[in-house]
Write a protein that holds these residues in place. Sequence first.
Motif, PDB file in Angstrom:
ATOM      1  N   LEU A 147      35.209  32.580  40.303  1.00 43.55           N
ATOM      2  CA  LEU A 147      35.821  33.640  39.491  1.00 43.55           C
ATOM      3  C   LEU A 147      37.088  33.121  38.800  1.00 43.55           C
ATOM      4  O   LEU A 147      37.340  33.408  37.630  1.00 43.55           O
ATOM      5  CB  LEU A 147      36.141  34.866  40.361  1.00 43.55           C
ATOM      6  CG  LEU A 147      34.903  35.591  40.922  1.00 43.55           C
ATOM      7  CD1 LEU A 147      35.301  36.576  42.024  1.00 43.55           C
ATOM      8  CD2 LEU A 147      34.146  36.328  39.815  1.00 43.55           C
ATOM      9  N   TYR A 172      41.234  41.516  43.713  1.00 47.64           N
ATOM     10  CA  TYR A 172      40.994  42.305  42.493  1.00 47.64           C
ATOM     11  C   TYR A 172      41.172  43.798  42.771  1.00 47.64           C
ATOM     12  O   TYR A 172      40.225  44.578  42.655  1.00 47.64           O
ATOM     13  CB  TYR A 172      39.578  42.049  41.968  1.00 47.64           C
ATOM     14  CG  TYR A 172      39.395  40.702  41.311  1.00 47.64           C
ATOM     15  CD1 TYR A 172      39.462  40.562  39.922  1.00 47.64           C
ATOM     16  CD2 TYR A 172      39.147  39.566  42.054  1.00 47.64           C
ATOM     17  CE1 TYR A 172      39.292  39.325  39.316  1.00 47.64           C
ATOM     18  CE2 TYR A 172      38.977  38.318  41.465  1.00 47.64           C
ATOM     19  CZ  TYR A 172      39.045  38.212  40.092  1.00 47.64           C
ATOM     20  OH  TYR A 172      38.870  36.990  39.494  1.00 47.64           O
ATOM     21  N   LYS A 188      39.217  40.283  27.609  1.00 45.11           N
ATOM     22  CA  LYS A 188      39.028  40.362  29.062  1.00 45.11           C
ATOM     23  C   LYS A 188      37.656  39.799  29.441  1.00 45.11           C
ATOM     24  O   LYS A 188      36.668  40.008  28.720  1.00 45.11           O
ATOM     25  CB  LYS A 188      39.115  41.820  29.534  1.00 45.11           C
ATOM     26  CG  LYS A 188      40.450  42.466  29.262  1.00 45.11           C
ATOM     27  CD  LYS A 188      41.540  41.804  30.070  1.00 45.11           C
ATOM     28  CE  LYS A 188      42.862  42.531  29.889  1.00 45.11           C
ATOM     29  NZ  LYS A 188      43.976  41.779  30.508  1.00 45.11           N
ATOM     30  N   GLN A 189      37.625  39.121  30.577  1.00 42.94           N
ATOM     31  CA  GLN A 189      36.390  38.469  31.031  1.00 42.94           C
ATOM     32  C   GLN A 189      35.789  39.260  32.191  1.00 42.94           C
ATOM     33  O   GLN A 189      36.477  39.527  33.187  1.00 42.94           O
ATOM     34  CB  GLN A 189      36.679  37.043  31.505  1.00 42.94           C
ATOM     35  CG  GLN A 189      37.463  36.192  30.516  1.00 42.94           C
ATOM     36  CD  GLN A 189      36.640  35.823  29.297  1.00 42.94           C
ATOM     37  OE1 GLN A 189      35.490  35.407  29.410  1.00 42.94           O
ATOM     38  NE2 GLN A 189      37.227  35.984  28.119  1.00 42.94           N
ATOM     39  N   ILE A 190      34.528  39.631  32.029  1.00 45.62           N
ATOM     40  CA  ILE A 190      33.845  40.441  33.048  1.00 45.62           C
ATOM     41  C   ILE A 190      32.797  39.603  33.760  1.00 45.62           C
ATOM     42  O   ILE A 190      32.047  38.856  33.121  1.00 45.62           O
ATOM     43  CB  ILE A 190      33.145  41.645  32.377  1.00 45.62           C
ATOM     44  CG1 ILE A 190      34.179  42.558  31.710  1.00 45.62           C
ATOM     45  CG2 ILE A 190      32.304  42.429  33.391  1.00 45.62           C
ATOM     46  CD1 ILE A 190      33.544  43.665  30.870  1.00 45.62           C
ATOM     47  N   ALA A 191      32.731  39.766  35.092  1.00 45.83           N
ATOM     48  CA  ALA A 191      31.623  39.188  35.872  1.00 45.83           C
ATOM     49  C   ALA A 191      30.771  40.328  36.396  1.00 45.83           C
ATOM     50  O   ALA A 191      31.299  41.339  36.848  1.00 45.83           O
ATOM     51  CB  ALA A 191      32.162  38.374  37.051  1.00 45.83           C
ATOM     52  N   ALA A 249      31.117  37.458  30.930  1.00 46.57           N
ATOM     53  CA  ALA A 249      31.224  35.998  30.895  1.00 46.57           C
ATOM     54  C   ALA A 249      30.236  35.323  31.828  1.00 46.57           C
ATOM     55  O   ALA A 249      29.908  34.151  31.641  1.00 46.57           O
ATOM     56  CB  ALA A 249      32.647  35.592  31.280  1.00 46.57           C
ATOM     57  N   ARG A 297      36.466  30.814  35.862  1.00 40.90           N
ATOM     58  CA  ARG A 297      35.972  31.518  34.671  1.00 40.90           C
ATOM     59  C   ARG A 297      36.961  32.558  34.169  1.00 40.90           C
ATOM     60  O   ARG A 297      36.643  33.347  33.286  1.00 40.90           O
ATOM     61  CB  ARG A 297      34.621  32.175  34.989  1.00 40.90           C
ATOM     62  CG  ARG A 297      33.541  31.163  35.311  1.00 40.90           C
ATOM     63  CD  ARG A 297      32.334  31.794  35.950  1.00 40.90           C
ATOM     64  NE  ARG A 297      31.456  30.778  36.516  1.00 40.90           N
ATOM     65  CZ  ARG A 297      30.505  30.146  35.836  1.00 40.90           C
ATOM     66  NH1 ARG A 297      30.276  30.445  34.578  1.00 40.90           N
ATOM     67  NH2 ARG A 297      29.771  29.221  36.420  1.00 40.90           N
ATOM     68  N   ILE A 311      38.061  35.351  35.390  1.00 42.03           N
ATOM     69  CA  ILE A 311      37.500  36.711  35.430  1.00 42.03           C
ATOM     70  C   ILE A 311      38.589  37.750  35.697  1.00 42.03           C
ATOM     71  O   ILE A 311      39.394  37.609  36.619  1.00 42.03           O
ATOM     72  CB  ILE A 311      36.396  36.793  36.515  1.00 42.03           C
ATOM     73  CG1 ILE A 311      35.240  35.853  36.172  1.00 42.03           C
ATOM     74  CG2 ILE A 311      35.907  38.237  36.699  1.00 42.03           C
ATOM     75  CD1 ILE A 311      34.574  36.087  34.829  1.00 42.03           C
ATOM     76  N   ASP A 312      38.598  38.789  34.863  1.00 38.54           N
ATOM     77  CA  ASP A 312      39.560  39.892  35.016  1.00 38.54           C
ATOM     78  C   ASP A 312      38.961  41.075  35.769  1.00 38.54           C
ATOM     79  O   ASP A 312      39.667  41.767  36.504  1.00 38.54           O
ATOM     80  CB  ASP A 312      39.999  40.398  33.631  1.00 38.54           C
ATOM     81  CG  ASP A 312      40.652  39.311  32.821  1.00 38.54           C
ATOM     82  OD1 ASP A 312      41.765  38.907  33.211  1.00 38.54           O
ATOM     83  OD2 ASP A 312      40.062  38.850  31.815  1.00 38.54           O
ATOM     84  N   TYR A 313      37.681  41.351  35.520  1.00 40.13           N
ATOM     85  CA  TYR A 313      37.039  42.533  36.101  1.00 40.13           C
ATOM     86  C   TYR A 313      35.651  42.180  36.636  1.00 40.13           C
ATOM     87  O   TYR A 313      34.992  41.286  36.100  1.00 40.13           O
ATOM     88  CB  TYR A 313      36.883  43.636  35.041  1.00 40.13           C
ATOM     89  CG  TYR A 313      38.195  44.129  34.501  1.00 40.13           C
ATOM     90  CD1 TYR A 313      39.001  44.967  35.268  1.00 40.13           C
ATOM     91  CD2 TYR A 313      38.635  43.747  33.230  1.00 40.13           C
ATOM     92  CE1 TYR A 313      40.217  45.410  34.783  1.00 40.13           C
ATOM     93  CE2 TYR A 313      39.853  44.183  32.743  1.00 40.13           C
ATOM     94  CZ  TYR A 313      40.637  45.021  33.528  1.00 40.13           C
ATOM     95  OH  TYR A 313      41.841  45.456  33.053  1.00 40.13           O
ATOM     96  N   ILE A 314      35.238  42.935  37.646  1.00 37.60           N
ATOM     97  CA  ILE A 314      33.925  42.694  38.266  1.00 37.60           C
ATOM     98  C   ILE A 314      33.134  44.003  38.284  1.00 37.60           C
ATOM     99  O   ILE A 314      33.669  45.047  38.681  1.00 37.60           O
ATOM    100  CB  ILE A 314      34.100  42.169  39.712  1.00 37.60           C
ATOM    101  CG1 ILE A 314      34.886  40.850  39.690  1.00 37.60           C
ATOM    102  CG2 ILE A 314      32.751  42.002  40.401  1.00 37.60           C
ATOM    103  CD1 ILE A 314      35.295  40.339  41.059  1.00 37.60           C
TER     104      ILE A 314
END
Length: 190
Positions: A71, A96, A2-5, A31, A74, A76-79
């Motif tokens: 987002l 999201y 999972k990719q986090i911002a 990420a 990249r 992105i799955d979660y912020i």
Amino acid sequence: MKQIAIFASGSGSNAENLIRHYLNSDKAKVAVVFTNNAQAGVIARAEKYAIPVVVFNRDQYKQDNFLETELENRHIDYILLAGFLWLFPINIVRKYPHKILNIHPALLPKYGGKGMYGEHVHRAVLTNGDNIHGVTVHYVNENFDEGEILLQQRFDVAPTDDIQLILRKIHEVETELYPKAADILISGDN
Ligand code: GRF
């Protein structure tokens, strides 16, 4: 993976703590870090771990597609908002649902809302003579500090406590609570 911002406006101690928490994870990684403040301490903290940083201004922030595109590109799955001071854009909140968290240095719903950040919160706690204070991690909706609460942790406040001591206690609690909450988020157990 999972990719986090992370979004942050200031020093970035919570951001760095989250970056470190996911450094060796096989489930998620930070990420990218977004900031509205070109002077923010979070920039150097992210660069130390070779995490890309996107600095944006108010005009870019207001464009519907600037953040969405960043987002999306990249994946992105979660912020995670970590000391991010601008109201989060409604189009991203809708895109999201239940995937954005914020950390707030008070026991919400007490001491939340616009202007209630950092020392403003702790001064109010001391002025009111509260004997309990704490930290909240909550989902982000379209209003400041009003989304559903995910986790809270409290601590005692003595009448002799001062701002510096409270800030130290808050920092200690935040260091433990935010990674715990983020793990719940990415595990989908929430
Ligand atoms: C933290 O206290 C957090 O709860 C609040 O802003 C502060 C950010 O501190 N939302 P830092 O930039 O993570 O050091």
